[in-house]
Write a protein that holds these residues in place. Sequence first.
Motif, mmCIF file in Angstrom:
data_model
loop_
_atom_site.group_PDB
_atom_site.id
_atom_site.type_symbol
_atom_site.label_atom_id
_atom_site.label_comp_id
_atom_site.label_asym_id
_atom_site.label_seq_id
_atom_site.Cartn_x
_atom_site.Cartn_y
_atom_site.Cartn_z
ATOM 1 N N ASP A 1 -13.976 -4.813 2.736
ATOM 2 C CA ASP A 1 -14.681 -3.605 3.178
ATOM 3 C C ASP A 1 -14.671 -3.577 4.707
ATOM 4 N N VAL A 2 -13.506 -3.274 5.260
ATOM 5 C CA VAL A 2 -13.349 -3.334 6.720
ATOM 6 C C VAL A 2 -13.465 -1.962 7.358
ATOM 7 N N GLY A 3 -13.902 -0.988 6.573
ATOM 8 C CA GLY A 3 -14.006 0.355 7.131
ATOM 9 C C GLY A 3 -12.710 1.113 6.947
ATOM 10 N N ASN A 4 -12.729 2.355 7.344
ATOM 11 C CA ASN A 4 -11.557 3.209 7.188
ATOM 12 C C ASN A 4 -11.111 3.751 8.528
ATOM 13 N N ILE A 5 -9.857 3.544 8.823
ATOM 14 C CA ILE A 5 -9.290 4.227 9.980
ATOM 15 C C ILE A 5 -8.540 5.453 9.470
ATOM 16 N N GLU A 6 -7.713 5.188 8.458
ATOM 17 C CA GLU A 6 -7.028 6.288 7.785
ATOM 18 C C GLU A 6 -7.259 6.129 6.286
ATOM 19 N N PRO A 7 -6.896 7.118 5.495
ATOM 20 C CA PRO A 7 -6.951 6.921 4.045
ATOM 21 C C PRO A 7 -6.069 5.741 3.658
ATOM 22 N N PRO A 8 -6.565 4.871 2.826
ATOM 23 C CA PRO A 8 -5.828 3.634 2.509
ATOM 24 C C PRO A 8 -4.703 3.871 1.511
ATOM 25 N N VAL A 9 -3.738 4.669 1.889
ATOM 26 C CA VAL A 9 -2.654 5.025 0.960
ATOM 27 C C VAL A 9 -1.791 3.808 0.655
ATOM 28 N N LEU A 10 -1.257 3.193 1.721
ATOM 29 C CA LEU A 10 -0.373 2.040 1.517
ATOM 30 C C LEU A 10 -1.119 0.889 0.882
ATOM 31 N N GLU A 11 -2.356 0.688 1.300
ATOM 32 C CA GLU A 11 -3.150 -0.404 0.742
ATOM 33 C C GLU A 11 -3.340 -0.210 -0.767
ATOM 34 N N THR A 12 -3.563 1.027 -1.166
ATOM 35 C CA THR A 12 -3.756 1.314 -2.589
ATOM 36 C C THR A 12 -2.470 1.035 -3.366
ATOM 37 N N ILE A 13 -1.357 1.483 -2.823
ATOM 38 C CA ILE A 13 -0.066 1.241 -3.490
ATOM 39 C C ILE A 13 0.168 -0.254 -3.644
ATOM 40 N N VAL A 14 -0.079 -0.997 -2.567
ATOM 41 C CA VAL A 14 0.151 -2.442 -2.601
ATOM 42 C C VAL A 14 -0.807 -3.112 -3.576
ATOM 43 N N ALA A 15 -2.069 -2.714 -3.539
ATOM 44 C CA ALA A 15 -3.062 -3.330 -4.432
ATOM 45 C C ALA A 15 -2.691 -3.108 -5.896
ATOM 46 N N GLN A 16 -2.241 -1.924 -6.208
ATOM 47 C CA GLN A 16 -1.836 -1.644 -7.590
ATOM 48 C C GLN A 16 -0.604 -2.450 -7.967
ATOM 49 N N THR A 17 0.266 -2.679 -7.003
ATOM 50 C CA THR A 17 1.454 -3.507 -7.266
ATOM 51 C C THR A 17 1.054 -4.953 -7.500
ATOM 52 N N TYR A 18 0.041 -5.415 -6.738
ATOM 53 C CA TYR A 18 -0.468 -6.783 -6.945
ATOM 54 C C TYR A 18 -0.873 -6.985 -8.411
ATOM 55 N N ARG A 19 -1.369 -5.948 -9.030
ATOM 56 C CA ARG A 19 -1.825 -6.079 -10.416
ATOM 57 C C ARG A 19 -0.664 -6.436 -11.343
ATOM 58 N N LEU A 20 0.555 -6.068 -10.933
ATOM 59 C CA LEU A 20 1.736 -6.401 -11.742
ATOM 60 C C LEU A 20 2.355 -7.730 -11.309
ATOM 61 N N THR A 21 2.279 -8.010 -10.024
ATOM 62 C CA THR A 21 3.052 -9.140 -9.480
ATOM 63 C C THR A 21 2.198 -10.295 -9.005
#
Lengths: 503, 514
Positions: A80-100
Amino acid sequence: MKKALINTIIFRERPWMWKVALVLILLAGFAIRIYDLTDLPLDFNPTRQLFSALKARGMYYRYVTDAPVWQREAAIRLGDVGNIEPPVLETIVAQTYRLTGEHLWIARVYSSLFWILGGLALFLLIRELASNGAAIIGTLVYLFVPFGIIASRVFMPDPLMVALIIFSLWTLFRWQNTSKWKWVILFGLFGGLAILVKNVAVFMVVGAFVGVILGARGLKRSIRDPQVWVMGFLLVLPTAIYTVFGTVSGSLVDQLALRFFPKMWLDPAFYFRWQNLMSSATGFGVWMAGIVGVFLAEKRRERPLLLGLWIGYIAFGFTFPYHFTTHDYYHLPVIPIAALSLAPLLKVVITRFFERNPGWFPRLVLVMLVIFGVAVQSWYARARLAVTDYRNEAFFWAEIGDKLGHDASVIGLTSDYGYRLAYWGWQGSSSWYSGGDIALRYLAGENIDLAQKFTEDVAGKQYFLVTVFSDFNDQPVIKDLLYSHYPIYAETDEYLIFDLQNP
Amino acid sequence: MKTVQNYPDNDQVPHTLFGQSRILLYACLIILFALGIGFRLLNLTNPPLDIHTWRQLASASFARGMYYEMLPHADPQIRQQAIQLAAANVHDEPTITEALVAVSYLVAGGEYLWIFRLWTTLFWVIGGMALFALVRRMTSVDGAIVALGYYLLLPFGNTTTRCFLPEPLMVMWVLLALFAFYRWVETQTWKWTILTGLLAGLAVLTKVFAVFPLAPVIILVNLTTFGLRRTVTNLKFWITVALAGVVPATYYIFLAPESAGGYLGFWVLPFLGRLKDIAFYISWLHHLNGSFNLAIVLMAVASTFLLEKRWRVMCLGLWIGYGLLGVSVPELIYSHMYYNLPLVAIIAISLGSISALVLGRLSEQGRLWRVLFIGIALVGAGYSVFMSRKEVVAVDYRLEPQKWQELAARLPHAPTVGITEEYGMLLNYYGWRSIRAYPYSFDQDMGRMAGHEFDVNADNLDYFNGHVGNSSYFVITMLSELDSQPYLKKILYDHYTIYDQGDWYIIFDLTNPK
């Protein structure tokens, strides 16, 4: 006769040759970017990369049910480091982590892929603007400038933003030439997404848009054109929603502070630093040739787009002068801008080159020169990637995290505002001012009583961690306060921990 | 004003940006020359200790020696000392610039070291005039303006041509020879035949490396323009070659034969193995990128293909010559960056064609855009000079001479060996003391690259004694070298007493070992 036959066979226009060349170029561009893939993301702007890494891990651990409770709670809390921009890339990566599983290099793959896709869009745009040959060279410049190689494989939103900007430019140019609704919607989509991913894209996207409206279409015609209104609406809609929500909730208010310093416009050093960073991003020769390209551009067809882009980039620089001259990744967009601006120049030169040189040897020399230039730039980038191995950092911060217990209340003068400790040490911390922070606040006109600030900030904290000794030594007031009032909890050549609980 | 150059396949007069207005052309020329000259005279009297110091001071010492030799009423002791200090330096090429400077000292009434900057600036400007005339004929006035601007204002060229080196004079002769050769190809007259031969000969005489750009150009252009048979049977061609050869041969073969052999034996042959090492080429490119910007280098090479065939061959000949220069002195081409000074002219000439093309197209734009472009170009030129200025004014070396004079006063009058900056040249020139130079650690590294091995350990005194010779004192001002050569530090501290010591120097007494 033999020579004429060879020329006919080899150089007769074959569309598949360009496609093959493009595929090879894109593959090579991707390949250089995944060199040293698994090294830690500390090579380029580590603070910002770790910010995203923490956020992505925090998102991922919400789904992880088999991790120790303390670790899961720590991941979510530290994420929970705050938001600078919408976490688009972070969300994509986090969802990928769920597979890998959690692998930091996945973000590198995504960023590199986005950049390569941007290269595809750039090729299509330059090809329409100039020619296949100009498109190949422009795309090579975009893909292989050393700074671009390093900065486009990072865990930051910028590579995705740049790719979306390029797609928006391509669709804008297509709309300029065809006036079809398909390109209206696509421009709005790509442009709006670019601005949503990182709002500074607005300068380039709107700059190009305004340039095309004023220069290519005409203001009166554009005002009466519903397509223009739809494009404008689609551009701002996603970001407007997000920005309003962010402003109301208070999470975005702070990011507007400490960024706008108009008095820097009067300082010649501002412009020198700008030029230095721009030259670091693209190389002096490239952006200079790009400027020449703008002058050679066709007045109504090409120049409005290019001029709008450059004006947008310049407006970007004047709006964020401090960060523009201290944060090199702010100049990532100038790479495609310069590459695109080369198009009119390349068109003129390549046309004359082929007129004067119908034979195979000069063309071979030209190809060899281009390949040579690409190879050299790739080598520079590779050398920079190979020179440092950050893998040991993970063990270093894990050791400190273990020493602190993972749930202590810590304040520190550490690398990257405590993000390295948070990520590999699983230990949160608040940050004491670095030298850069103090300088920025003085620039903003703030007067800081360091001793008083220190007293306020350490209240309630258990430990004071120091790993950046250069900053520590540059703050004698704080150094003296710590040494004279607090015992040392742990000490090595690389870190120092003061026990704030037992003064 | 002539605006039509060699466009045999194009009957139309090309549009030119600078050819449209004589006032604009002359104004730009004045600005370029003013910036080029003005920069080179900036901080004129600052001692030449910024770059290539040892080489500059070696020339300065030589010029001083010649001056005192010619000075009618010089103190005999000082004259003798000046001559001896000059003779302590080995010069591989004739000291032409040094002689001109020495004569200038006589005219000016004193040894004003900064006078050499006036000469090197003059050489570079004359070379610029030849370059402008050449590129104008090859391409257009637009190409010539850009070429001249690059030649005069490139930061690397700016700083290097302020140095007391033979290179600015060599490049001047090369450019004059190229222009003469161009005219010879066009006209085939005896006047240009003789001028080409003499100017080329003077270039090679000034510094033998001038042969690398000139020989390929003369040979290749003749072969492609006239063919092998006509070239071989052309008396004028052979006269040119003979004149170009006789002038330098007089010096290098008859007057100073050891200089050529010495160069080959020390700098060329031992390092030829580096040509097999890819790291050499990467380092070379890296340095080129730093001084010239690789994109511009590649652009310049590609630009040659926009030229008419014979001038394209001329440019390619220049590039081939530069490549040959680099592989002939692999250790020097990027460690001694002034060897790349001819590349400034080569790139400038090569950029002429693409500049002519681009500016020709720009000349067709509206007036506002033309004015804006020229304005931006002038701002760019000014910026380039301003950035070069930082290097020139950043450090004031005016206190350095006194420092070395004081050290020299502390040194006993006995044979001395030492590790001091710039191979002892600072002590030589400002302290009027010649010392034997002990190898630096990086010289040993370079020696290893050439295949030499050194047994440097504190128990083996052979290497130490071999370099110390019969010296009575060992002076060190580069104190970090003691850490870089720990065997030396151990030998000196274990075996010898300290004669004198200060913050920045130590003098060991070698006459009284412990």
